[in-house]
Design an enzyme around this catalytic site. Structure first.
Site, PDB file in Angstrom:
ATOM      1  N   ASP A  30     -15.805 -81.321 -29.213  1.00  0.00           N
ATOM      2  CA  ASP A  30     -16.563 -80.923 -30.052  1.00  0.00           C
ATOM      3  C   ASP A  30     -16.643 -81.980 -31.234  1.00  0.00           C
ATOM      4  O   ASP A  30     -15.479 -82.185 -31.819  1.00  0.00           O
ATOM      5  CB  ASP A  30     -16.159 -79.587 -30.525  1.00  0.00           C
ATOM      6  CG  ASP A  30     -17.023 -79.005 -31.695  1.00  0.00           C
ATOM      7  OD1 ASP A  30     -18.101 -79.636 -32.249  1.00  0.00           O
ATOM      8  OD2 ASP A  30     -16.784 -77.892 -32.311  1.00  0.00           O
ATOM      9  N   TYR A 248      -2.815 -74.805 -35.624  1.00  0.00           N
ATOM     10  CA  TYR A 248      -4.249 -74.598 -35.147  1.00  0.00           C
ATOM     11  C   TYR A 248      -5.296 -75.318 -35.434  1.00  0.00           C
ATOM     12  O   TYR A 248      -5.662 -75.016 -36.979  1.00  0.00           O
ATOM     13  CB  TYR A 248      -4.505 -73.127 -35.142  1.00  0.00           C
ATOM     14  CG  TYR A 248      -4.221 -72.340 -33.900  1.00  0.00           C
ATOM     15  CD1 TYR A 248      -4.784 -72.475 -32.788  1.00  0.00           C
ATOM     16  CD2 TYR A 248      -3.229 -71.259 -33.978  1.00  0.00           C
ATOM     17  CE1 TYR A 248      -4.502 -72.049 -31.540  1.00  0.00           C
ATOM     18  CE2 TYR A 248      -3.203 -70.726 -32.682  1.00  0.00           C
ATOM     19  CZ  TYR A 248      -3.817 -70.733 -31.535  1.00  0.00           C
ATOM     20  OH  TYR A 248      -3.719 -70.208 -30.334  1.00  0.00           O
ATOM     21  N   LYS A 251      -9.655 -73.871 -30.751  1.00  0.00           N
ATOM     22  CA  LYS A 251      -9.139 -73.519 -29.485  1.00  0.00           C
ATOM     23  C   LYS A 251      -9.948 -74.784 -28.639  1.00  0.00           C
ATOM     24  O   LYS A 251     -10.795 -75.321 -28.999  1.00  0.00           O
ATOM     25  CB  LYS A 251      -9.924 -72.192 -29.122  1.00  0.00           C
ATOM     26  CG  LYS A 251      -9.302 -71.093 -29.611  1.00  0.00           C
ATOM     27  CD  LYS A 251      -8.585 -70.201 -28.453  1.00  0.00           C
ATOM     28  CE  LYS A 251      -7.845 -69.143 -29.088  1.00  0.00           C
ATOM     29  NZ  LYS A 251      -6.542 -69.152 -29.726  1.00  0.00           N
TER      30      LYS A 251
HETATM   31  C1  F6R Z   1     -14.501 -71.022 -32.956  1.00  0.00           C
HETATM   32  C2  F6R Z   1     -15.486 -71.424 -34.038  1.00  0.00           C
HETATM   33  C3  F6R Z   1     -16.200 -70.716 -35.031  1.00  0.00           C
HETATM   34  C4  F6R Z   1     -15.622 -70.981 -36.247  1.00  0.00           C
HETATM   35  C5  F6R Z   1     -16.291 -70.195 -37.298  1.00  0.00           C
HETATM   36  C6  F6R Z   1     -15.786 -70.342 -38.714  1.00  0.00           C
HETATM   37  O1  F6R Z   1     -14.018 -71.848 -32.217  1.00  0.00           O
HETATM   38  O2  F6R Z   1     -15.760 -72.738 -33.739  1.00  0.00           O
HETATM   39  O3  F6R Z   1     -15.982 -69.287 -34.617  1.00  0.00           O
HETATM   40  O4  F6R Z   1     -14.219 -70.682 -36.177  1.00  0.00           O
HETATM   41  O5  F6R Z   1     -17.682 -70.383 -37.414  1.00  0.00           O
HETATM   42  O6  F6R Z   1     -16.079 -71.866 -38.783  1.00  0.00           O
HETATM   43  P1  F6R Z   1     -15.592 -72.514 -40.293  1.00  0.00           P
HETATM   44  O7  F6R Z   1     -14.449 -72.403 -40.792  1.00  0.00           O
HETATM   45  O8  F6R Z   1     -15.831 -73.950 -39.982  1.00  0.00           O
HETATM   46  O9  F6R Z   1     -16.499 -71.899 -41.432  1.00  0.00           O
HETATM   47 MG    MG Z   2     -17.414 -76.742 -33.813  1.00  0.00          MG
HETATM   48 MG    MG Z   3     -16.422 -75.383 -28.968  1.00  0.00          MG
END
Ligand code: F6R
Ligand code: MG
Ligand code: MG
Length: 391
Positions: A30, A248, A251
């Site tokens: 990603d 972390y 994932k």
């Molecule tokens: C899980 C994922 C999303 C983000 C969520 C919060 O793998 O990519 O669920 O964790 O959208 O993202 P931030 O912290 O970037 O606002």
């Molecule tokens: Mg992402």
């Molecule tokens: Mg992803």
């Protein structure tokens, strides 16, 4: 009796045994997406195609396909250089690095360069952030292969389907009625927390295999081999970003390569375990359990509801003389694009809504040790002054 069938399953073309071995390398990362963690920008996909076309022209790789699932971009490459080849890994690393610098950062895409944890390449992308699954084998007379890619979950998400495909006779009829499968399969299982690995054989050790695979946050299947001749049958990406980074950071959305037919489970047996969407860890903020929804990579691979639900695509090819053969060039068959899977998607939506009705209560929310985001340390710090010591 079955030995005779193994011979029958061997390549029919004269001289095919002398052919060079073919490797499928799938590397994903990603490195940025549009509308938060939704899907990669089309320019990222085009840039990856351009770089891989150049590598094909120089002869480094034999063929390629670029896919996306959720906010992940994946490179499927075939070549004759074997697994863990530094040039192939460097190619993938450079593709992701260039996309980050030339496309994701200038467009201020969300999470630009997110999975590239180091600045420089050092011989192998494993440990640098991108997920990798590789499978090297001698081509049979005809070699069908499926590549699965999932978003918003972790490598242990493959444990359940891999067990069903290669060890469960209620899923794979061939384990009972095809003599070429009756010797069973060997599972190579990693303990990703202690960095150890063990090989266990089904059916004899299937209870031991299940005892480990039932804890997918710790144990993940990395490879599966046919027991009768050691022929590689499947390979999964097993690195976990969390453990690479020491904390972390996301994932590690996993990929899986599976060989099919003629002495391996049939395509339909390999797809069958995804019919009932089982619960996997990941989803919103990498901190929730959610149903894994099988989707078409053309129609449904971008996440939406509560950043999900977690989803999986399945791409099918034949491998011929080191190249991907799809339905049109290297364009794979979209294996979950069949009305049958509408039922599974409907079920996944129902399960997703049910799980969300629990909010931040376990088991809808993950155990604190598995959560990607947590405010718990700050909360504990805040209440420390107020709390009374008992006893
Ligand atoms: C899980 C994922 C999303 C983000 C969520 C919060 O793998 O990519 O669920 O964790 O959208 O993202 P931030 O912290 O970037 O606002
Ligand atoms: Mg992402
Ligand atoms: Mg992803």
């Amino acid at each position: 009796m079955h030995k005779i069938y193994i011979k029958m399953g061997a390549p029919e073309r004269p001289g095919v045994r002398d052919m060079v071995r073919t490797t499928i390398s799938v590397v994903k990362a990603d490195v940025g997406s549009v509308v938060g963690h939704h899907r990669p920008h089309q320019k990222m996909i085009e840039h990856a195609r351009k770089k891989l076309r150049e590598a094909e022209e120089t002869g480094l790789i034999k063929s390629f396909y670029v896919y996306s699932v959720g906010d992940d971009l994946g490179l499927v490459m075939t070549h004759h250089r074997g697994e863990e080849n530094p040039e192939i890994h460097e190619l993938a690393w450079n593709v992701f690095k260039e996309i980050t610098e030339k496309v994701a950062k200038p467009l201020k895409l969300y999470g630009a360069g997110q999975d590239l944890l180091r600045d420089a390449f050092s011989g192998n992308v494993r440990g640098l952030g991108p997920g990798v699954a590789e499978l090297e084998f001698e081509e049979r007379a005809s070699d069908p292969v499926i590549v699965f890619a999932a978003d918003k979950t972790e490598p242990g998400a493959w444990n359940l389907p891999l067990y069903k495909i290669f060890a469960d006779p209620f899923n794979t009829a061939g384990l009972v009625i095809d003599p070429r499968l009756r010797d069973g399969f060997v599972f190579e299982i990693l303990n990703v927390k202690e960095n150890t690995k063990v090989r266990l054989k089904a059916p004899e050790e299937s209870y031991d295999i299940l005892a480990l695979l039932g804890t997918p946050g710790t144990y993940c299947v990395s490879k599966v081999y046919r027991a009768s001749d050691g022929e590689p049958a499947a390979a999964a990406s097993v690195s976990r970003l969390s453990l690479i980074a020491g904390k972390y950071v996301g994932k590690d959305d996993p990929v899986l390569i599976v060989r099919a037919q003629s002495g391996f489970p049939a395509v339909g047996e390999i797809l069958a375990p995804f019919a009932v969407p089982y619960l996997v860890a990941g989803w919103m903020r990498g901190s929730h359990n959610g149903p894994l929804m099988p989707v078409s990579f053309k129609k449904g691979s971008a996440i939406s509801f509560f950043d999900g639900p977690p989803r999986v695509i399945a791409m099918g090819w034949q491998i011929a003389d080191g190249k991907l053969v799809g339905v049109d060039g290297t364009e794979p068959s979209d294996l979950f694009d069949d009305p049958f899977w509408d039922y599974s998607r409907q079920l996944a939506s129902q399960l997703a809504i049910y799980m969300r009705s629990m909010g931040e209560f376990m088991p809808a929310r993950l155990d604190p040790s598995e959560m990607e985001y947590t405010a718990l340390p700050q909360i504990l710090e805040k209440i420390r002054k107020k709390q009374e010591i008992l006893g």
